[in-house]
Write a protein that holds these residues in place. Sequence first.
Motif, PDB file in Angstrom:
ATOM      1  N   ARG A   1    -147.720  52.096  15.858  1.00 18.47           N
ATOM      2  CA  ARG A   1    -148.663  51.464  16.753  1.00 18.47           C
ATOM      3  C   ARG A   1    -149.067  52.418  17.870  1.00 18.47           C
ATOM      4  O   ARG A   1    -148.243  53.102  18.444  1.00 18.47           O
TER       5      ARG A   1
ATOM      6  N   ALA B   1    -150.420  51.247  24.303  1.00 13.64           N
ATOM      7  CA  ALA B   1    -151.385  50.298  24.848  1.00 13.64           C
ATOM      8  C   ALA B   1    -152.374  50.970  25.789  1.00 13.64           C
ATOM      9  O   ALA B   1    -153.484  50.509  25.965  1.00 13.64           O
TER      10      ALA B   1
ATOM     11  N   VAL C   1    -157.423  46.871  16.120  1.00 12.02           N
ATOM     12  CA  VAL C   1    -156.446  47.073  17.192  1.00 12.02           C
ATOM     13  C   VAL C   1    -156.915  48.147  18.163  1.00 12.02           C
ATOM     14  O   VAL C   1    -156.680  48.046  19.376  1.00 12.02           O
ATOM     15  N   ARG C   2    -157.581  49.185  17.682  1.00 18.97           N
ATOM     16  CA  ARG C   2    -157.974  50.292  18.549  1.00 18.97           C
ATOM     17  C   ARG C   2    -159.187  49.955  19.405  1.00 18.97           C
ATOM     18  O   ARG C   2    -159.220  50.259  20.587  1.00 18.97           O
TER      19      ARG C   2
ATOM     20  N   ARG D   1    -160.426  46.832  19.772  1.00 19.50           N
ATOM     21  CA  ARG D   1    -160.281  45.455  20.257  1.00 19.50           C
ATOM     22  C   ARG D   1    -161.505  44.595  19.942  1.00 19.50           C
ATOM     23  O   ARG D   1    -161.831  43.654  20.671  1.00 19.50           O
TER      24      ARG D   1
ATOM     25  N   ARG E   1    -151.392  39.225  16.738  1.00 17.10           N
ATOM     26  CA  ARG E   1    -151.412  40.084  17.931  1.00 17.10           C
ATOM     27  C   ARG E   1    -150.120  39.944  18.735  1.00 17.10           C
ATOM     28  O   ARG E   1    -149.693  40.891  19.394  1.00 17.10           O
TER      29      ARG E   1
ATOM     30  N   GLU F   1    -149.076  43.781  19.262  1.00 18.66           N
ATOM     31  CA  GLU F   1    -149.365  44.295  20.595  1.00 18.66           C
ATOM     32  C   GLU F   1    -148.329  43.775  21.592  1.00 18.66           C
ATOM     33  O   GLU F   1    -147.656  42.777  21.320  1.00 18.66           O
TER      34      GLU F   1
ATOM     35  N   SER G   1    -146.490  41.688  24.155  1.00 17.72           N
ATOM     36  CA  SER G   1    -146.629  40.235  24.262  1.00 17.72           C
ATOM     37  C   SER G   1    -145.906  39.703  25.488  1.00 17.72           C
ATOM     38  O   SER G   1    -144.867  40.219  25.883  1.00 17.72           O
TER      39      SER G   1
END
Length: 334
Positions: free
Chosen positions: A78, A81, A115-116, A118, A230, A234, A236
């Motif tokens: 992953r 962020a 994911v990249r 959004r 998600r 990602e 959480s």
Amino acid sequence: MTGRHSSRERSRGVPSPVLALGAVFLAAVVISVLLVKVISHPASAARPAAGGGASHHAAAAPAKSSQSARPSVSAAARPPASAAAPAARPDPFGAATAGFLGGRSGTVLAAVYDVRTRQTWTAGSGPPQDEASIVKLDILETLLDQRARIGAALSASDSSLAHGMIEDSDNSSATDLWNAIGGGTGIGTFNSAAGLAQTTPSGCVVCPGFPWPGWGLTRTVPADQLTLLREIVEPSGLLTAADRSYALGLMENVTPPQRWGVSGGVPPSVTVALKNGWLPLNDADTDWQVNSIGWVSGQGRDYLVAVLTTGDSTEQYGIDTISGLSAILWQHLQ
């Protein structure tokens, strides 16, 4: 103080012009000595800049990760962020998708989240559909959240049931955990906190006229399933890093006969974490609910996908619909 006192004592018997010349000579010597010291030992070489030593030691000793207790290969895949998002991608539900779905019967609802970038895209329209066994991810996340709230790790029994429920889609394990988390009430509380807006938990496990476990009649939409995904892909506010890694690890190790659906058209070297669901809606097995949700990461892609299909004439027909759609998405999300 000692040097100055000696100079004043010697000056009492010396004429002032000589004294002045001596003072000038002495000052010149002192200045010369100071210049030599500065040139030979500059301040920047004598010690590091403020904070430099601490930074060096921090880099040399990596911080402990909260995921170390239950590591997952997927955790390293992953992106951070804080990584800057790349340029927006075009809608993957384009002409190719429309052409493919136009030739399939039944109702298909789908959603994809990159994911990249959004970005989120959706396809199809219609009311919420039955979840079948994809509800097992919701059961797992609710279980992990409830245990974390009381500061408790999963028991050996919980862990065994979770493995059976996700990796083998074992219904008895799912029923035990459904009951352990408080059934539809427990699921509903977690879903409200997670932001699922159109998911309605089933109100029964043994439902009149329905031979299968009733939790499969929980109804949902693809967008809500992306929200659940998600939560584990990602950072959480509900699940710990270790619990997210644990959930993904189970989904990455689903038994091979069940690794269909959103893995369709995806090369074997790419990470896929998924959960599928299939449910006959009539006694003749001519009306099937077939669903697939998951995370795909590798070869320049990093996306979440949820596909719900109903009105499939056979289980395999629904599988083929999802697998074909997945292959198109893989090509268009590079």
